[in-house]
Design an enzyme around this catalytic site. Structure first.
Site, PDB file in Angstrom:
ATOM      1  N   ASP A   1       0.812  -1.209   0.000  1.00 15.40           N
ATOM      2  CA  ASP A   1       0.000   0.000   0.000  1.00 15.40           C
ATOM      3  C   ASP A   1       0.848   1.262   0.000  1.00 15.40           C
ATOM      4  O   ASP A   1       2.062   1.221   0.226  1.00 15.40           O
ATOM      5  CB  ASP A   1      -0.949  -0.014   1.208  1.00 15.40           C
ATOM      6  CG  ASP A   1      -0.297  -0.544   2.473  1.00 15.40           C
ATOM      7  OD1 ASP A   1       0.939  -0.510   2.549  1.00 15.40           O
ATOM      8  OD2 ASP A   1      -1.016  -0.975   3.375  1.00 15.40           O
TER       9      ASP A   1
ATOM     10  N   ASN B   1      -7.568  -3.439  14.450  1.00 18.11           N
ATOM     11  CA  ASN B   1      -8.958  -3.740  14.071  1.00 18.11           C
ATOM     12  C   ASN B   1      -9.030  -4.884  13.054  1.00 18.11           C
ATOM     13  O   ASN B   1     -10.072  -5.106  12.452  1.00 18.11           O
ATOM     14  CB  ASN B   1      -9.640  -2.480  13.508  1.00 18.11           C
ATOM     15  CG  ASN B   1      -8.934  -1.961  12.263  1.00 18.11           C
ATOM     16  OD1 ASN B   1      -7.998  -2.563  11.763  1.00 18.11           O
ATOM     17  ND2 ASN B   1      -9.394  -0.829  11.746  1.00 18.11           N
TER      18      ASN B   1
ATOM     19  N   HIS C   1      -7.255  -5.138  10.258  1.00 18.03           N
ATOM     20  CA  HIS C   1      -7.020  -4.808   8.850  1.00 18.03           C
ATOM     21  C   HIS C   1      -5.733  -5.459   8.332  1.00 18.03           C
ATOM     22  O   HIS C   1      -4.803  -5.719   9.098  1.00 18.03           O
ATOM     23  CB  HIS C   1      -7.044  -3.290   8.588  1.00 18.03           C
ATOM     24  CG  HIS C   1      -5.873  -2.521   9.094  1.00 18.03           C
ATOM     25  ND1 HIS C   1      -5.983  -1.312   9.762  1.00 18.03           N
ATOM     26  CD2 HIS C   1      -4.538  -2.754   9.016  1.00 18.03           C
ATOM     27  CE1 HIS C   1      -4.800  -0.854  10.055  1.00 18.03           C
ATOM     28  NE2 HIS C   1      -3.890  -1.706   9.618  1.00 18.03           N
TER      29      HIS C   1
ATOM     30  N   GLU D   1      -9.755  -2.146   5.507  1.00 16.68           N
ATOM     31  CA  GLU D   1     -10.341  -1.912   6.823  1.00 16.68           C
ATOM     32  C   GLU D   1     -11.603  -2.764   6.985  1.00 16.68           C
ATOM     33  O   GLU D   1     -12.175  -3.225   5.984  1.00 16.68           O
ATOM     34  CB  GLU D   1     -10.723  -0.432   6.943  1.00 16.68           C
ATOM     35  CG  GLU D   1      -9.563   0.535   6.743  1.00 16.68           C
ATOM     36  CD  GLU D   1      -8.699   0.693   7.985  1.00 16.68           C
ATOM     37  OE1 GLU D   1      -8.820  -0.128   8.918  1.00 16.68           O
ATOM     38  OE2 GLU D   1      -7.888   1.631   8.010  1.00 16.68           O
TER      39      GLU D   1
HETATM   40  C1  F6R Z   1       1.502  -1.726   6.176  1.00 17.23           C
HETATM   41  C2  F6R Z   1       0.149  -2.221   6.259  1.00 17.23           C
HETATM   42  C3  F6R Z   1      -0.636  -2.271   7.531  1.00 17.23           C
HETATM   43  C4  F6R Z   1       0.202  -2.663   8.743  1.00 17.23           C
HETATM   44  C5  F6R Z   1      -0.657  -2.672  10.012  1.00 17.23           C
HETATM   45  C6  F6R Z   1       0.161  -2.961  11.234  1.00 17.23           C
HETATM   46  O1  F6R Z   1       1.975  -1.773   4.853  1.00 17.23           O
HETATM   47  O2  F6R Z   1      -0.358  -2.580   5.244  1.00 17.23           O
HETATM   48  O3  F6R Z   1      -1.699  -3.176   7.367  1.00 17.23           O
HETATM   49  O4  F6R Z   1       0.774  -3.907   8.538  1.00 17.23           O
HETATM   50  O5  F6R Z   1      -1.289  -1.433  10.163  1.00 17.23           O
HETATM   51  O6  F6R Z   1       1.042  -1.899  11.451  1.00 17.23           O
HETATM   52  P1  F6R Z   1       2.158  -1.951  12.551  1.00 17.23           P
HETATM   53  O7  F6R Z   1       3.124  -2.987  12.144  1.00 17.23           O
HETATM   54  O8  F6R Z   1       2.771  -0.566  12.526  1.00 17.23           O
HETATM   55  O9  F6R Z   1       1.477  -2.250  13.844  1.00 17.23           O
END
Ligand code: F6R
Length: 245
Positions: A68, A137, A139, A144
């Site tokens: 992303d 959550n 995701h 989301e």
């Molecule tokens: C990052 C991504 C997100 C993260 C998720 C966890 O490219 O796609 O889905 O993997 O938000 O983030 P952290 O590792 O910062 O807790």
């Protein structure tokens, strides 16, 4: 099928995840890696850099596709995910920059940016190994909680909880972009192997729901239960609600 690997702590999780990625690169030097940003995989990238510097892994033929990117940020913006990946990983290994792919946040034509990215991932034959973090959550990527599972790359409005979680990397919460381009759930599921890393107590509910909850788009990660080859490497705290695994 989800295989859960219990790690003692963050460093142990990072080494175990790096071992799995390293094995993939050794077995198939021109493999397609799907990569993630966020804080969880930083230790994994550091371990891979270390082994690269020792001459144990060669990334020269690897192709990478990141999950992303924030809409509106160009690849050289220090807050962009592309910049993050260069800074934390690509600048320290011998990956060919031409083989690195991140959705083009600078392209304001969302439909075109997403269609172009889908075409590239498809032409690469989808990912051999997709590395994922997980949001509190549930995701994955920026997919989301929703009423339906997403398919290909698309533009999303970030939820307030994700904006708050990601604001730690920005000076002010208002600076966090409100939209992002993300690979869809179906694109992620097309990977031949999926490796999820998770640490810390604040991920415990999401990890439990991903592995043992109902398969529902209100917890996007739960769809991984339907994939034939998923490995979750998580520390004790992240697995604290998964008592019997
Ligand atoms: C990052 C991504 C997100 C993260 C998720 C966890 O490219 O796609 O889905 O993997 O938000 O983030 P952290 O590792 O910062 O807790």
């Amino acid at each position: 099928m989800i295989k859960i690997i219990r790690a003692r702590d963050y460093d142990d999780m990072s080494r175990k995840a790096a071992n799995i990625i390293s094995a993939q690169v050794i077995l198939k030097p021109d493999c397609v890696l799907g990569l993630a940003t966020g804080t969880t995989p930083i230790g994994t990238y550091e371990q891979l850099i270390d082994w690269y510097k020792k001459g144990d892994i060669d990334f020269s033929e690897v192709r990478s596709y990141n999950l992303d990117e924030y809409r509106g940020l160009s690849h050289d913006d220090p807050q962009s995910y592309h910049f993050f990946m260069n800074d934390k990983f690509f600048d320290h290994i011998n990956i060919n920059p031409a083989n690195v792919h991140v959705p083009d946040g600078a392209n304001d034509d969302a439909d075109a940016a997403c269609a172009e990215y889908d075409k590239m991932v498809e032409e690469a034959g989808f990912c051999d190994l997709q590395l994922l973090g997980i949001g509190r959550n549930g995701h994955i990527g920026f997919n989301e909680p929703d009423d339906v599972f997403s398919k290909g790359t698309h533009c999303v409005d970030l939820t307030q909880s994700t904006i708050e979680a990601n604001s730690r990397l920005f000076e002010h919460e208002e600076d966090v972009p409100r939209q992002a381009y993300t690979m869809g759930v179906q694109t992620i599921m097309n990977a031949r192997m999926i490796l999820v890393v998770a640490n810390g107590e604040n991920k415990a509910q999401a990890v439990h729901d991903m592995c043992f909850g109902p398969v529902t788009p209100s917890c996007p990660a739960s769809i991984l239960q339907l994939h034939p080859n998923v490995v979750v490497v998580a520390d004790e705290e992240a697995l604290s609600l998964c008592k019997d695994c």
